[in-house]
Design a protein around this motif. Structure first.
Motif, short mmCIF file in Angstrom:
data_model
loop_
_atom_site.label_atom_id
_atom_site.label_comp_id
_atom_site.label_asym_id
_atom_site.label_seq_id
_atom_site.Cartn_x
_atom_site.Cartn_y
_atom_site.Cartn_z
N THR A 15 0.89 -1.25 0.01
CA THR A 15 -0.13 -0.04 0.03
C THR A 15 0.88 1.22 0.07
O THR A 15 0.55 2.22 -0.81
N LEU A 16 1.95 1.17 0.79
CA LEU A 16 2.76 2.43 0.82
C LEU A 16 3.59 2.69 -0.49
O LEU A 16 3.56 3.63 -0.94
N ALA A 17 4.06 1.70 -1.03
CA ALA A 17 4.84 1.64 -2.10
C ALA A 17 3.81 2.27 -3.41
O ALA A 17 4.16 3.23 -4.08
N GLY A 18 2.46 1.78 -3.37
CA GLY A 18 1.56 2.39 -4.35
C GLY A 18 1.29 4.00 -4.16
O GLY A 18 1.14 4.66 -4.86
N ALA A 19 0.97 4.02 -2.84
CA ALA A 19 0.60 5.55 -2.40
C ALA A 19 1.88 6.44 -2.58
O ALA A 19 1.51 7.38 -3.07
N VAL A 20 3.16 5.94 -2.57
CA VAL A 20 4.25 6.96 -2.72
C VAL A 20 4.12 7.26 -4.14
O VAL A 20 4.44 8.38 -4.66
N ALA A 21 4.08 6.26 -5.21
CA ALA A 21 4.11 6.29 -6.40
C ALA A 21 3.01 7.26 -7.00
O ALA A 21 3.39 8.19 -7.84
N GLU A 22 1.74 7.11 -6.46
CA GLU A 22 0.89 7.88 -6.93
C GLU A 22 0.91 9.37 -6.30
O GLU A 22 0.44 10.34 -7.11
N ARG A 23 0.98 9.48 -5.09
CA ARG A 23 0.79 10.78 -4.31
C ARG A 23 2.04 11.48 -4.11
O ARG A 23 2.10 12.68 -3.73
N LEU A 24 3.11 10.87 -4.23
CA LEU A 24 4.44 11.70 -4.12
C LEU A 24 5.34 11.63 -4.98
O LEU A 24 6.60 11.11 -4.83
N PRO A 25 5.20 12.12 -6.14
CA PRO A 25 5.89 12.33 -7.22
C PRO A 25 7.49 12.92 -6.69
O PRO A 25 7.27 13.97 -5.91
N GLY A 26 8.36 12.45 -7.08
CA GLY A 26 9.70 13.06 -6.48
C GLY A 26 10.22 12.33 -5.35
O GLY A 26 11.42 12.48 -5.25
N ILE A 27 9.60 11.32 -5.02
CA ILE A 27 10.21 10.36 -3.80
C ILE A 27 10.11 9.14 -4.37
O ILE A 27 9.07 8.72 -5.10
N THR A 28 11.13 8.39 -4.10
CA THR A 28 11.19 6.96 -4.84
C THR A 28 11.53 6.06 -3.72
O THR A 28 12.21 6.35 -2.70
N MET A 29 10.99 4.88 -3.88
CA MET A 29 11.11 3.99 -2.63
C MET A 29 10.98 2.40 -3.45
O MET A 29 10.34 2.12 -4.26
N GLU A 30 11.99 1.62 -2.91
CA GLU A 30 11.97 0.25 -3.37
C GLU A 30 11.23 -0.45 -2.42
O GLU A 30 11.75 -0.22 -1.12
N LYS A 31 10.69 -1.40 -2.75
CA LYS A 31 9.97 -2.28 -1.82
C LYS A 31 10.89 -2.98 -1.02
O LYS A 31 11.83 -3.81 -1.34
N PRO A 32 10.76 -2.81 0.55
CA PRO A 32 11.82 -3.54 1.18
C PRO A 32 11.46 -5.02 1.15
O PRO A 32 10.25 -5.51 0.98
N GLU A 33 12.52 -5.78 1.21
CA GLU A 33 12.26 -7.39 1.26
C GLU A 33 12.17 -7.90 2.39
O GLU A 33 11.63 -9.02 2.59
N ALA A 34 12.44 -7.11 3.55
CA ALA A 34 12.08 -7.46 5.08
C ALA A 34 12.11 -6.29 5.74
O ALA A 34 12.24 -5.28 5.25
N THR A 35 11.71 -6.39 7.30
CA THR A 35 11.57 -5.44 8.08
C THR A 35 10.15 -4.32 7.72
O THR A 35 9.74 -4.62 6.71
N TYR A 36 9.83 -3.67 8.72
CA TYR A 36 8.79 -2.85 8.45
C TYR A 36 9.12 -1.22 8.22
O TYR A 36 8.42 -0.42 8.81
N LEU A 37 10.34 -1.14 7.69
CA LEU A 37 10.94 -0.01 7.57
C LEU A 37 11.17 0.25 5.93
O LEU A 37 11.74 -0.72 5.29
N ALA A 38 10.79 1.53 5.47
CA ALA A 38 10.82 1.63 3.93
C ALA A 38 11.79 2.93 3.74
O ALA A 38 11.80 3.90 4.86
N TRP A 39 12.99 2.99 2.98
CA TRP A 39 13.95 3.93 2.75
C TRP A 39 13.57 4.77 1.65
O TRP A 39 13.37 4.10 0.44
N LEU A 40 13.03 5.93 1.84
CA LEU A 40 12.43 6.93 0.79
C LEU A 40 13.58 7.93 0.40
O LEU A 40 14.07 8.57 1.19
N ASP A 41 13.81 7.87 -0.88
CA ASP A 41 14.60 8.75 -1.51
C ASP A 41 14.00 10.07 -1.89
O ASP A 41 13.15 10.17 -2.97
N CYS A 42 14.29 11.29 -1.20
CA CYS A 42 13.64 12.43 -1.53
C CYS A 42 14.50 13.38 -2.26
O CYS A 42 14.17 14.55 -2.48
#
Ligand SMILES: Cc1ncc(COP(=O)(O)O)c(C=O)c1O
Length: 369
Positions: A286-313
């Motif tokens: 859901t987060l990956a989809g929302a970042v792609a849709e609502r936050l142009p200019g921020i990129t996120m690769e889906k983490p393979e593990a953990t509940y932490l996402a690393w967002l490039d702004c």
């Protein structure tokens, strides 16, 4: 049994670090704990222990050691003995003890950056030379630097990127380290997505195990980090003795309730864990989809593990993105600079909370832009 991860729980009056650092209108998405209630089996075991009113010093019961031995065999095909396990009041004390046991001031410690801040600053604490390698470079290209490191402090699965090392990468790391020690922080080892399997580096080969200290805990997966209970697995008796000696009156025994909770987690709460993982995987997507849709200019690769996402702004040119979102969106993230000086344009987003809260954070971010 079904579990409810969608109803938010008010944590503000509990002394929670996550919920007390910022004013009430700020959504806290920073420190690595989740907003979910612990598994009913864990709460039950702790309540049962409270029926006995004496809380003296205590050690892990044989059942807990046996449970960990059985889990290592079942989950990872890793054969260990009860004596290989050393209980600790946390993984962070564990890797610092390991460094103290294995390295002398002036020696070098390799890390892969960006990296969890207490790992990043560990070399400085112990007057070591850090060898900061870039996580996104293939291990083959890190070999020269690894060859001059006196030890490696590995974080697998990796905080903050959620990377899971595969067998070939782990073997390449172990080979590059020759016979020098590997300290492996595997605290997030049960939080893998998309059917991935965790591989403890020490499980690959007895020769690797002989020079490894592996650190694990129920804290992250079962959301009981405040109970401060973890363990090291050290199969080489000489290494284990040196590790134990490095407690030096500073790293004490383990909390009685943490030991009860850890046994209940591993023995009785795997159904809760599996349901929680499915929910977290949904949050991640859901987060990956929302970042792609609502936050142009921020990129996120889906983490393979953990509940932490690393967002490039970087593309947003916000200066300090964590400060921007705190001030203008009233959302608190971990600033990328915590994980290395080169990562000031990143934020770490903790999605271990209700899905509604994940989406609210994204909406607040979008509105602030
Ligand atoms: C990779 C990693 N290691 C260690 C810790 C801290 O563990 P403990 O609270 O058991 O010291 C964390 C907590 O976020 C972590 O992410």
């Amino acid at each position: 049994m079904t579990f409810d991860f969608d109803s938010g729980i008010d944590r503000r009056q509990t002394g929670s670090n996550k919920w007390s650092r910022y004013p009430a209108d700020v959504l806290p998405m920073w420190v690595a704990d989740m907003d979910f209630a612990a598994a009913p089996a864990i709460v039950e075991a702790m309540m049962q222990r409270l029926q006995h009113p004496v809380f003296g010093y205590c050690s892990a019961k044989p059942e807990l050691r046996a449970q960990i031995v059985a889990d290592m065999a079942a989950n990872y095909g890793w054969s260990i003995t009860p004596e290989d396990i050393v209980f600790l009041p946390g993984v962070e004390p564990g890797f610092n003890m390991a460094i103290k046991a294995l390295l002398a001031p002036g020696q070098s410690l390799a890390l892969q950056t960006p990296i969890y801040k207490p790992i990043r600053v560990a070399p400085e604490h112990w007057s070591l030379q850090p060898i900061a390698l870039r996580l996104d470079r293939p291990i083959a290209e890190q070999r020269t630097e690894l060859a001059r490191a006196d030890a490696l402090l590995l974080c697998n699965p990796h905080n903050p990127t959620g990377k899971v090392y595969d067998r070939a990468e782990l073997l390449a790391l172990a080979e590059a380290m020759g016979d020098r020690p590997i300290i492996s922080d595997e605290i997030h080892c049960e939080l893998l997505y998309d059917g991935r399997r965790h591989i403890p580096i020490a499980s690959l080969d007895p020769a690797i195990a002989r020079r490894s200290i592996t650190l694990m805990s129920a804290a992250k997966t079962y959301n009981i980090p405040g109970l401060k209970t973890a363990f090291a697995i050290i199969q080489n008796p000489e290494l284990r003795q040196r590790f134990e000696a490095s407690r030096l009156g500073m790293v004490d025994s383990v909390n009685i309730m943490g030991l009860e909770a850890t046994l209940a987690a591993f023995r009785d709460a795997t159904d809760w864990r599996d349901a929680m993982l499915a929910y977290l995987e949904g949050n991640r997507d859901t987060l990956a989809g929302a970042v792609a849709e609502r936050l142009p200019g921020i990129t996120m690769e889906k983490p393979e593990a953990t509940y932490l996402a690393w967002l490039d702004c970087s593309a947003l040119g916000l200066g300090d993105p964590a400060a921007h979102f705190l001030t203008h969106a009233r959302v608190a993230f971990s600033p990328g600079s915590d994980f290395g000086p080169a990562y000031g344009q990143f934020i770490r987003f903790n999605f271990g909370c209700t899905r509604g809260r994940v989406l609210e954070a994204v909406e607040r971010m979008a509105a602030s832009l």
